[in-house]
Motif scaffolding. Sequence first.
Motif, short mmCIF file in Angstrom:
data_model
loop_
_atom_site.label_atom_id
_atom_site.label_comp_id
_atom_site.label_asym_id
_atom_site.label_seq_id
_atom_site.Cartn_x
_atom_site.Cartn_y
_atom_site.Cartn_z
N UNK A 69 0.84 -1.19 0.00
CA UNK A 69 0.00 0.00 0.00
C UNK A 69 0.88 1.24 0.00
N UNK A 70 0.46 2.26 -0.71
CA UNK A 70 1.12 3.57 -0.68
C UNK A 70 0.41 4.39 0.38
N UNK A 94 5.49 3.43 2.03
CA UNK A 94 4.73 2.27 1.56
C UNK A 94 4.88 1.19 2.61
N UNK A 95 3.88 0.32 2.65
CA UNK A 95 3.87 -0.74 3.64
C UNK A 95 3.34 -2.02 3.00
N UNK A 130 8.44 1.06 4.52
CA UNK A 130 9.53 1.71 3.80
C UNK A 130 9.20 3.20 3.68
N UNK A 131 10.07 4.02 4.27
CA UNK A 131 9.86 5.46 4.26
C UNK A 131 10.48 6.11 3.04
N UNK A 184 -3.61 5.28 4.08
CA UNK A 184 -3.28 4.43 2.94
C UNK A 184 -4.24 4.67 1.77
N UNK A 185 -3.67 4.62 0.57
CA UNK A 185 -4.47 4.79 -0.64
C UNK A 185 -5.21 3.50 -0.99
#
Length: 125
Positions: free
Chosen positions: A4-5, A16-17, A48-49, A107-108
């Motif tokens: 997910x973004x 993102x995760x 992740x940043x 999250x998008x």
Amino acid sequence: MQTYQGSCHCGACRFEVEMNLDHVRSCDCSVCRRRGGLMHRVPFAALRLFTPMEDLTIYEWRSKTARDYFCPRCGVLSFRKPSKLSAREVALGMQTFEGWAVNVRCLEGVVLAEIPIRHISGSEL
């Protein structure tokens, strides 16, 4: 697993995760109740940043073991590092967790109405 973004409201905090989004957690402690976040826990490596950590604002409260990461521009909490278990929580048999709690509202493409909610009684701990 799905990737997910995510971002804060203004987009200054981006990430993102990767996770299996099978539920969200809604806590009733004084902080969570007011901010209204719906959280999902993931291992450290799953987040992740794209924004440097030093560009975010950190809020620590109570035990000083939890860290809430906010965008300094818009104030949105995108993720947090949950607190270590208290002696009472350990006595109640709660499991230790090491990782991040991501605010699913950031999250998008997530349809919140389709995700089961686990209610956490943080006000009692």
